[in-house]
Write a protein that holds these residues in place. Structure first.
Motif, mmCIF file in Angstrom:
data_model
loop_
_atom_site.group_PDB
_atom_site.id
_atom_site.type_symbol
_atom_site.label_atom_id
_atom_site.label_comp_id
_atom_site.label_asym_id
_atom_site.label_seq_id
_atom_site.Cartn_x
_atom_site.Cartn_y
_atom_site.Cartn_z
ATOM 1 N N LEU A 134 0.814 -1.216 0.000
ATOM 2 C CA LEU A 134 0.000 0.000 0.000
ATOM 3 C C LEU A 134 0.850 1.269 0.000
ATOM 4 N N PHE A 135 2.171 1.095 0.222
ATOM 5 C CA PHE A 135 3.046 2.257 0.328
ATOM 6 C C PHE A 135 3.770 2.551 -0.988
ATOM 7 N N SER A 136 3.352 1.920 -2.043
ATOM 8 C CA SER A 136 4.103 1.977 -3.306
ATOM 9 C C SER A 136 4.187 3.371 -3.911
ATOM 10 N N ASN A 137 3.242 4.249 -3.573
ATOM 11 C CA ASN A 137 3.253 5.599 -4.142
ATOM 12 C C ASN A 137 3.917 6.634 -3.242
ATOM 13 N N PHE A 138 4.452 6.171 -2.097
ATOM 14 C CA PHE A 138 5.128 7.107 -1.196
ATOM 15 C C PHE A 138 6.366 7.693 -1.877
ATOM 16 N N HIS A 139 6.473 9.013 -1.876
ATOM 17 C CA HIS A 139 7.667 9.680 -2.383
ATOM 18 C C HIS A 139 8.463 10.367 -1.275
ATOM 19 N N LEU A 140 7.750 10.751 -0.206
ATOM 20 C CA LEU A 140 8.411 11.410 0.929
ATOM 21 C C LEU A 140 7.692 11.035 2.217
ATOM 22 N N ILE A 141 8.476 10.614 3.211
ATOM 23 C CA ILE A 141 7.971 10.481 4.570
ATOM 24 C C ILE A 141 8.668 11.557 5.400
ATOM 25 N N GLN A 142 7.892 12.519 5.837
ATOM 26 C CA GLN A 142 8.428 13.592 6.668
ATOM 27 C C GLN A 142 8.119 13.284 8.127
ATOM 28 N N LEU A 143 9.169 13.120 8.916
ATOM 29 C CA LEU A 143 9.000 12.801 10.326
ATOM 30 C C LEU A 143 8.753 14.061 11.152
ATOM 31 N N LEU A 144 7.946 13.915 12.192
ATOM 32 C CA LEU A 144 7.827 14.974 13.194
ATOM 33 C C LEU A 144 9.002 14.913 14.150
ATOM 34 N N SER A 145 9.571 13.749 14.337
ATOM 35 C CA SER A 145 10.692 13.565 15.254
ATOM 36 C C SER A 145 11.996 13.973 14.596
ATOM 37 N N ALA A 146 12.919 14.444 15.424
ATOM 38 C CA ALA A 146 14.243 14.800 14.915
ATOM 39 C C ALA A 146 15.109 13.558 14.742
ATOM 40 N N GLY A 147 14.833 12.512 15.528
ATOM 41 C CA GLY A 147 15.568 11.262 15.405
ATOM 42 C C GLY A 147 14.854 10.290 14.477
ATOM 43 N N TYR A 148 15.567 9.263 14.064
ATOM 44 C CA TYR A 148 14.991 8.311 13.114
ATOM 45 C C TYR A 148 15.423 6.876 13.389
ATOM 46 N N PRO B 33 9.290 1.904 0.285
ATOM 47 C CA PRO B 33 9.952 1.767 -1.026
ATOM 48 C C PRO B 33 11.318 2.441 -1.035
ATOM 49 N N ASN B 34 12.252 1.862 -1.750
ATOM 50 C CA ASN B 34 13.592 2.441 -1.848
ATOM 51 C C ASN B 34 13.578 3.837 -2.457
ATOM 52 N N LYS B 35 12.604 4.094 -3.331
ATOM 53 C CA LYS B 35 12.521 5.409 -3.990
ATOM 54 C C LYS B 35 12.047 6.497 -3.034
ATOM 55 N N CYS B 36 11.509 6.097 -1.889
ATOM 56 C CA CYS B 36 10.898 7.048 -0.953
ATOM 57 C C CYS B 36 11.971 7.743 -0.116
ATOM 58 N N LEU B 37 11.946 9.063 -0.113
ATOM 59 C CA LEU B 37 12.825 9.833 0.754
ATOM 60 C C LEU B 37 12.236 9.874 2.160
ATOM 61 N N ILE B 38 13.103 9.797 3.155
ATOM 62 C CA ILE B 38 12.682 9.973 4.541
ATOM 63 C C ILE B 38 13.455 11.149 5.104
ATOM 64 N N ALA B 39 12.732 12.096 5.697
ATOM 65 C CA ALA B 39 13.365 13.298 6.231
ATOM 66 C C ALA B 39 13.053 13.448 7.713
ATOM 67 N N ALA B 40 14.099 13.578 8.522
ATOM 68 C CA ALA B 40 13.922 13.871 9.942
ATOM 69 C C ALA B 40 13.593 15.351 10.112
ATOM 70 N N ASN B 41 12.979 15.681 11.209
ATOM 71 C CA ASN B 41 12.577 17.066 11.482
ATOM 72 C C ASN B 41 13.751 17.818 12.106
ATOM 73 N N LYS C 67 15.602 19.286 3.983
ATOM 74 C CA LYS C 67 16.530 19.110 5.091
ATOM 75 C C LYS C 67 16.323 17.749 5.756
ATOM 76 N N GLY C 68 17.379 17.249 6.393
ATOM 77 C CA GLY C 68 17.267 16.080 7.247
ATOM 78 C C GLY C 68 17.058 14.754 6.552
ATOM 79 N N VAL C 69 17.429 14.632 5.268
ATOM 80 C CA VAL C 69 17.238 13.372 4.565
ATOM 81 C C VAL C 69 18.115 12.284 5.187
ATOM 82 N N VAL C 70 17.519 11.131 5.470
ATOM 83 C CA VAL C 70 18.264 10.028 6.064
ATOM 84 C C VAL C 70 18.443 8.912 5.035
ATOM 85 N N ASP C 71 19.405 8.066 5.300
ATOM 86 C CA ASP C 71 19.740 6.988 4.376
ATOM 87 C C ASP C 71 18.827 5.794 4.637
#
Length: 324
Positions: A65-79, A88-96, A317-321
């Motif tokens: 169901l997450f196949s269309n995710f392009h960005l997950i923006q976290l409210l937390s500063a940690g990850y 998905p590998n294509k999805c960017l994850i960004a810490a706050n 900002k805050g893109v994580v690997d």
């Protein structure tokens, strides 16, 4: 228009903020949907996710169901609480990044001052009827050396606040360089040098494979006998048993812990494996260094600004690997 989904239980005030901020986008809230099929449909349609802990918030759903995710923006500063393989590998994850630096820095300085002035110790002695004015010696802050492990937003704000005490500052970051006015800058390769020379050491570095267990028996023994160690980052950066043993065997050494090894946010419970709270040289708080009035709206604002950068094809900002 892009489909944005908030997966955590936002307050009505936060929802109103998001609706106003993203009025040109499609904004939805997962907890507005009671039926599972409707939740699954909105997840499949969503491209941008705003979450506190997406691992827990979405663990009941099939990751297809997450196949269309392009960005997950976290409210937390940690990850460190994330299971990256869910997304998905294509999805960017960004810490706050930097969202809570100001209150966390204030909390850090409060802990330094409370421990240096032994406020808890002498409060308890007064409560016992012991008024020991001339024998109640405390430490002077002026001219001390402050060491900061992780010289990001929190470390820089701690430095700004502590400068009023005319302290010297030693700072470690990934590059070993900074434009800030500090007395020494290095990388983790210079950790021993910082620990040996610092009166107060602040841990504000992310938890990674490299930093887990960074401070153990050897590192603690490098520190001054009366040093103060403050951890507002993540518990496992410091080895729990080694810290307990050091505090027990070095009564002039003290520590302020805001970030613990086993916490409800990640593990569903608070647990310590050693009787830290029997020690007089410990000051603890329930990982609430960021929790001040209106901080949730402020955090949401920082996260929303980062999403806006993404929508405008600007550097976020805050893109994580995600492959870690």
């Amino acid at each position: 228009m892009r489909n944005i989904l908030v997966t955590y239980q936002a307050s009505e005030k936060e929802k109103e903020f998001y609706r106003n901020f993203f009025k040109d986008q499609v904004i939805s809230f997962l907890d507005d949907y009671a039926e599972t099929d409707k939740k699954e449909k909105i997840l499949l349609e969503s491209e941008i996710i705003i979450a506190w802990n997406p691992t827990k918030e979405l663990e009941q759903f099939n990751k297809s169901l997450f196949s269309n995710f392009h960005l997950i923006q976290l409210l937390s500063a940690g990850y460190d609480h994330l299971k990256f393989e869910m997304f998905p590998n294509k999805c960017l994850i960004a810490a706050n990044q930097g969202a809570y630096a100001t209150p966390m820095a204030e909390h850090t300085v409060a802990m330094i001052l409370a421990l240096a002035k032994k406020l808890r110790l002498y409060h308890n002695r007064l409560a016992e009827g012991k008024f020991e004015q001339m024998n109640s010696i405390t430490r002077q802050i002026k001219g001390a050396t402050l060491g900061i492990i992780g010289f990001g937003s929190i470390g820089k704000e701690v430095t700004r606040l502590m400068r009023s005490f005319d302290v010297k500052v030693m700072a470690l970051n990934t590059s070993g360089k900074t434009n800030e006015d500090v007395d020494f800058t290095g990388t983790l390769n210079d950790l021993d040098h910082l620990l040996i020379h610092s009166d107060f050491v602040v841990i504000s570095i992310p938890l990674t494979d490299e930093t887990e267990g960074l401070i153990g028996k050897r590192e603690l023994e490098l520190m001054k006998n009366d040093a103060i160690l403050i951890n507002v980052a993540r518990g496992p950066i410091v080895k729990e048993k080694d810290l307990y043993d050091h505090l027990k065997n070095h009564p002039d050494f003290s520590t302020g812990i805001d970030a613990w090894w086993i916490e409800p946010f990640k593990f569903g419970q608070f647990k310590i494996n050693y009787p830290f709270f029997e020690l007089p040289n410990l000051l603890g708080s329930p990982h609430n260094s960021a929790i001040v009035e209106n901080i949730m709206i402020e955090g949401a604002g920082k996260a929303a600004e980062n999403v806006k950068r993404f929508l405008n094809n600007e550097e976020i900002k805050g893109v994580v690997d995600i492959t870690v």
